[in-house]
Design a protein around this motif. Structure first.
Motif, PDB file in Angstrom:
ATOM      1  N   ASN A   1       0.796  -1.224   0.000  1.00 48.64           N
ATOM      2  CA  ASN A   1       0.000   0.000   0.000  1.00 48.64           C
ATOM      3  C   ASN A   1       0.833   1.281   0.000  1.00 48.64           C
ATOM      4  OD1 ASN A   1      -1.960  -2.077   1.528  1.00 48.64           O
ATOM      5  ND2 ASN A   1      -3.191  -0.465   0.560  1.00 48.64           N
ATOM      6  N   SER A   2       2.156   1.194  -0.085  1.00 52.02           N
ATOM      7  CA  SER A   2       2.954   2.410   0.049  1.00 52.02           C
ATOM      8  C   SER A   2       4.156   2.426  -0.889  1.00 52.02           C
ATOM      9  CB  SER A   2       3.428   2.590   1.497  1.00 52.02           C
ATOM     10  OG  SER A   2       4.184   1.476   1.932  1.00 52.02           O
ATOM     11  N   ILE A   3       4.586   3.640  -1.207  1.00 53.91           N
ATOM     12  CA  ILE A   3       5.767   3.872  -2.028  1.00 53.91           C
ATOM     13  C   ILE A   3       6.644   4.915  -1.339  1.00 53.91           C
ATOM     14  CG2 ILE A   3       4.607   3.327  -4.202  1.00 53.91           C
ATOM     15  CD1 ILE A   3       4.351   6.341  -4.705  1.00 53.91           C
ATOM     16  N   HIS A   4       7.879   4.993  -1.783  1.00 54.47           N
ATOM     17  CA  HIS A   4       8.814   5.971  -1.213  1.00 54.47           C
ATOM     18  C   HIS A   4       9.606   6.617  -2.345  1.00 54.47           C
ATOM     19  CE1 HIS A   4      11.198   7.753   2.041  1.00 54.47           C
ATOM     20  NE2 HIS A   4      12.208   7.667   1.201  1.00 54.47           N
ATOM     21  N   CYS A   5       9.888   7.915  -2.178  1.00 49.39           N
ATOM     22  CA  CYS A   5      10.735   8.631  -3.126  1.00 49.39           C
ATOM     23  C   CYS A   5      11.919   9.220  -2.364  1.00 49.39           C
ATOM     24  CB  CYS A   5       9.966   9.749  -3.827  1.00 49.39           C
ATOM     25  SG  CYS A   5      10.961  10.648  -5.060  1.00 49.39           S
ATOM     26  N   PRO A   6      13.141   8.831  -2.699  1.00 47.99           N
ATOM     27  CA  PRO A   6      14.309   9.399  -2.042  1.00 47.99           C
ATOM     28  C   PRO A   6      14.432  10.891  -2.351  1.00 47.99           C
ATOM     29  CG  PRO A   6      14.885   7.465  -3.353  1.00 47.99           C
ATOM     30  CD  PRO A   6      13.508   7.855  -3.744  1.00 47.99           C
ATOM     31  N   ALA A   7      15.084  11.609  -1.453  1.00 46.00           N
ATOM     32  CA  ALA A   7      15.325  13.032  -1.688  1.00 46.00           C
ATOM     33  C   ALA A   7      16.364  13.209  -2.787  1.00 46.00           C
ATOM     34  CB  ALA A   7      15.805  13.704  -0.399  1.00 46.00           C
TER      35      ALA A   7
END
Length: 310
Positions: free
Chosen positions: A248-254
């Protein structure tokens, strides 16, 4: 059709002093520079949105009759931002004195509200009158959290088609109820840490149980994450830096920033970037692209002095 965006919140007068290093207690140091600029969450967001093509921006804020309030109106008018605010005679606009350390790029803020009170639900309704003209409305979870919650509920009940987001930078009254009322709550790292969460994914997992559609958590130099109730299946991750962290989730690095020039307003720039990208008739499957666009724009802001980043 060009989307109409309404930003509801706070504008203040930022007085920024730059110093070689942050002073110690009882220490006297020389300021290298001084700048006075329009600040506050709403002030920063509308300034960024005004530089991005493809949207009309309205701003509902509380202004006084002071000289700086007139400067705010004139400046935003030149930026093609329509102010539908509440004007109170004799009210002082809030001020923030910021010490910017060139050594560490940190900024330490001392905020003074004076006799300015947060917008009430009825004040916003009276000033705006008709919310049907907007595709997206963004709020701030201010000190009068229950008033903001009432406003959010009224908007969603009368105009469920309008997308609603909110910045949550402190734990205030109605916090959990707000998560389930708006479409896109944006919760800061500071709030998550106050609630005991150790990282972005842990915060997404814990707070998402209160959310109705989506949740965004920002984590500074670690990037940002997003939880989606319907899951991540079908999301278009191709061509983005985003990756899945759960079903249910995603992440985007800075984005990497070699030299941080000015961090004031970086979080507001993230918010503006996400709203702008999502308003360009983008389908939900493109949410990873919107999350990445927000992270990328925040990085661009860090490399520029002030809110002029185009």
């Amino acid at each position: 059709m060009t989307p109409n965006i309404l930003i509801v919140g706070n504008i203040c007068k930022d007085i920024i002093y730059s110093a070689a290093a942050y002073p110690g207690e009882d220490q006297k140091v020389k300021a290298l520079a001084k700048e006075i600029r329009i600040g506050g969450n709403a002030g920063n967001i509308v300034q960024v949105l005004s530089q991005l093509q493809g949207c009309f921006v309205d701003c509902c804020v509380k202004l006084g009759s002071c000289e700086f309030s007139a400067h705010v109106r004139d400046t935003l008018h030149k930026d093609h931002v329509r102010v539908v605010g509440v004007v109170e005679d004799g009210m002082d606009i809030p001020e923030s004195v910021v010490i910017h350390s060139e050594d560490t790029s940190s900024r330490t803020c001392l905020h003074y509200r004076g006799n300015c009170h947060d917008l009430t639900c009825l004040e916003v309704i009276f000033a705006v009158q008709d919310f049907v003209n907007y595709q997206w409305i963004h709020l701030e979870h201010r000190r009068n959290g229950l008033e903001v919650l009432e406003l959010a509920r009224k908007i969603k009940s009368s105009h469920p088609e309008v997308l609603l987001s909110i910045d949550i930078e402190k734990v205030r009254d109605g916090f959990k109820e707000m998560l389930g009322t708006v479409d896109y709550p944006i919760v800061s790292k500071e709030v998550c840490k106050e609630l005991g969460y150790k990282d972005c994914q842990e915060a997404l997992t814990g707070l998402s149980q209160h959310c109705s559609r989506a949740l965004i958590v920002t984590w500074g130099e670690k990037g940002a994450g997003m939880w989606l109730k319907k899951g991540v299946t079908g999301l278009n991750l191709a061509g983005t830096k985003c990756y899945t962290t759960s079903e249910n989730s995603i992440h985007c690095p800075a984005y990497l920033v070699k030299d941080i020039v000015d961090s004031i307003g970086a979080g507001d720039t993230f918010t503006a970037g996400f709203i702008h990208r999502q308003c360009q008739e983008v389908e939900d499957k493109e949410l990873p692209g919107s999350l990445e666009a927000a992270c990328r724009l925040a990085a661009v802001k860090l490399e520029h002095l002030g809110m002029r980043i185009s």
